[in-house]
Scaffold this motif. Structure first.
Motif, short mmCIF file in Angstrom:
data_model
loop_
_atom_site.label_atom_id
_atom_site.label_comp_id
_atom_site.label_asym_id
_atom_site.label_seq_id
_atom_site.Cartn_x
_atom_site.Cartn_y
_atom_site.Cartn_z
N PRO A 1 -3.08 -22.28 56.23
CA PRO A 1 -3.21 -20.88 55.83
C PRO A 1 -4.26 -20.63 54.76
O PRO A 1 -5.05 -19.69 54.86
N LEU B 1 -1.23 -13.96 59.05
CA LEU B 1 -1.20 -12.58 59.54
C LEU B 1 0.08 -11.85 59.16
O LEU B 1 0.07 -10.62 59.00
N SER B 2 1.16 -12.59 58.99
CA SER B 2 2.43 -11.96 58.62
C SER B 2 2.59 -11.80 57.12
O SER B 2 3.58 -11.21 56.67
N SER B 3 1.65 -12.31 56.34
CA SER B 3 1.70 -12.15 54.88
C SER B 3 0.98 -10.86 54.51
O SER B 3 -0.24 -10.74 54.71
N VAL C 1 -1.86 -19.59 61.68
CA VAL C 1 -2.50 -18.27 61.75
C VAL C 1 -1.46 -17.16 61.60
O VAL C 1 -1.67 -16.18 60.88
N MET C 2 -0.31 -17.32 62.25
CA MET C 2 0.74 -16.31 62.16
C MET C 2 1.30 -16.21 60.75
O MET C 2 1.69 -15.12 60.30
N GLN C 3 1.36 -17.35 60.04
CA GLN C 3 1.82 -17.31 58.65
C GLN C 3 0.89 -16.42 57.81
O GLN C 3 1.35 -15.67 56.94
N THR D 1 -1.77 -24.71 64.98
CA THR D 1 -2.78 -23.72 64.60
C THR D 1 -2.23 -22.30 64.74
O THR D 1 -2.41 -21.47 63.84
N ALA D 2 -1.56 -22.03 65.85
CA ALA D 2 -0.98 -20.70 66.06
C ALA D 2 0.04 -20.38 64.97
O ALA D 2 0.09 -19.24 64.47
N TYR D 3 0.83 -21.36 64.59
CA TYR D 3 1.83 -21.15 63.53
C TYR D 3 1.16 -20.85 62.20
O TYR D 3 1.57 -19.93 61.48
#
Length: 492
Positions: free
Chosen positions: A128, A418-420, A414-416, A410-412
């Motif tokens: 992240p 984007l969700s912040s 990136v989502m961490q 990688t997807a996890y």
């Protein structure tokens, strides 16, 4: 007809994901770079001074704290950013050299370690903090990239010495990258010394190397050390403190005096255990930070930001900016580093064994550095750790399962991000195009001057940024000379 089965499909899908991430992140960075607090407070004002942008020093006055930083902080990357800013007359261009350096890092790691470049791109965006800093004009990522390139360059030189060759190309890369890194931030200089020391250890205790080039290699290490130390050497001569303006303490004793107290500005986290406040040793704070177990102990709400400021508002214990690499990312990569040390043989795969061991020494050594728990200062670790691990996995477990796991990681990551809500990766910070406050515009129209002694971010309204002529000042002495209407306390 294309083969969309098994390994080929996984490879194509992973490649597409890597290129999509890199392409979209690059477009975002160029169109809407993240220009946050430190950039407005002193990085960009310093660049403007160095290149006399918008009148430079004459159009923007610093307060005493920032003036001391101008007088002592390394200025290499401010100079580089200023060059691109001056050449293009666009503030957005200040992020371009970082992007170029990042692409060079991907290419150089591919050249030295010889595994697909898209693997490294996926590994990069799985972290992240690396993702956020890719979008930002902060200096932590350029420093980390230079350190990582220098690390791999030195070990490429060591690799070639086993063949009786002294690679001038890799030696030049090491000298340039480590020399630049040491003059970007004080923290990166410490990492320079550690990397150079680790390379020296592997040279001295490796019997398989050609000793005919002993002088060449040791001379390279000495040259890297000297070039990286240019800024601190100047500080020592001018201020008798190599890290001026930071005050350096050993225990309670002041070793080098300076106007800036690092411990006060970057406190180590404290923990509340059985109604007692506990302070832990720095290395423990570091490992709690990289695993983000610290967040659970102090009740920090999980969130990813450019400098992990969420750690300053814990539910339990004292403030401390911790975490940011991703608990799963850091824990899994650290496990693989340790695992491959035991799985690789010194005889059969000596180079990979040494890379993993060197990476482990880098991690452990960094844990003893001041404020090691603030992970944005030590981005060289994931930038080195990820390629070393991916090289190992590529040679041992290259297949659809490994690629799928890498893509999921990688997807996890990136989502961490984007969700912040305060990562600002998608929506930006709003600072870049924010309108100047009415009192500032009125004061400039009336007197041509405006003062805000505590307005650390008013540089975004300066002549260098907006083209609007007039003097803006953070210096309280200027405020004393202005009427009340021309000065105010302005915060972001």
């Amino acid at each position: 007809m294309r083969d969309f089965s098994g390994e080929n499909f996984s490879r194509q899908l992973s490649f597409a994901l890597a290129m999509a991430l890199l392409g979209s992140a690059t477009i975002l960075a160029v169109v809407r770079p993240l220009i946050e607090a430190d950039a407005w407070e002193y990085h960009l004002p310093f660049s403007a001074r160095l290149w006399d942008l918008g009148g430079g020093k004459a159009s923007f006055h610093l307060n005493a704290k920032t003036e001391a930083r101008w007088d002592g902080f390394p200025l290499a990357w401010e100079w580089v950013q200023g060059l691109f800013w001056a050449a293009t007359s666009s503030l957005r261009a200040t992020i371009v050299p970082q992007l170029v350096l990042c692409f060079a890092y991907f290419a150089y790691v591919r050249h030295v370690l010889n595994f697909p470049i898209f693997w490294n791109i996926l590994g990069f965006f799985a972290c992240p903090m690396l993702f956020i800093h890719f979008e930002s004009t902060y200096f932590d990522l350029p420093a980390g990239l230079c350190l990582a390139i220098g690390f791999f360059a030195l070990f490429a030189v060591l690799r070639d010495l086993r063949l009786g060759i002294f690679s001038r190309m890799h030696a030049s890369v090491a000298l340039a990258s480590l020399g630049l890194a040491g003059n970007i931030k004080f923290q990166s200089l410490l990492s320079c010394y550690l990397i150079i020391g680790i390379a020296a250890l592997f040279y001295l205790f490796n019997n398989g190397l050609n000793r005919g080039y002993r002088g060449y290699f040791l001379g390279l290490l000495a040259a890297c050390t000297v070039l990286a130390s240019t800024s601190v050497a100047s500080n020592f001569v001018r201020h008798q403190n190599p890290f001026y303006p930071a005050q350096i303490q050993l225990g309670n004793a002041v070793v080098f005096s300076g106007p800036e107290n690092v411990k006060a500005e970057s406190p180590s986290p404290t923990y509340q255990i059985f109604h007692k406040v506990v302070t832990l040793p720095g290395p423990i704070n570091f490992f709690l930070s990289i695993t983000e177990f610290d967040w659970a102990l102090r009740g920090v709400v999980p969130s990813y930001t450019i400098d992990s400021w969420g750690g300053d508002i814990p539910q339990r214990g004292g403030p401390g900016r911790t975490g940011g690499w991703g608990s799963l990312f850091a824990t899994l990569n650290f496990f693989i580093i340790v695992l491959q040390i035991f799985m690789t043989s010194k005889k059969e795969d000596e180079r990979q064994h040494q890379l993993a061991l060197a990476c482990l020494l880098l991690i452990v050594g960094t844990s003893f550095f001041p404020i090691a728990h603030e992970l944005r200062y030590w981005l060289c670790i994931p930038l080195i750790m990820v390629p070393v691990n991916l090289k190992f996995l590529y040679e041992r477990l290259n297949g659809p399962i490994t690629l799928s796991a890498l893509g999921a990681m990688t997807a996890y990551g990136v989502m961490q991000v984007l969700s912040s809500p305060f990562s600002h990766v998608v929506l930006g910070t709003g600072n870049f195009s924010q309108e100047a406050p009415a009192p500032l515009i009125a004061a400039l129209q009336k007197t041509g001057r405006y003062c805000a002694p505590y307005g650390d971010y008013i540089f975004r309204f300066s002549e260098a940024v907006t083209g609007r002529p007039g003097l803006l000042s953070n210096d309280p002495k200027d405020c004393e000379q202005l009427p009340q209407g021309n000065r105010m306390k302005f915060t972001q």
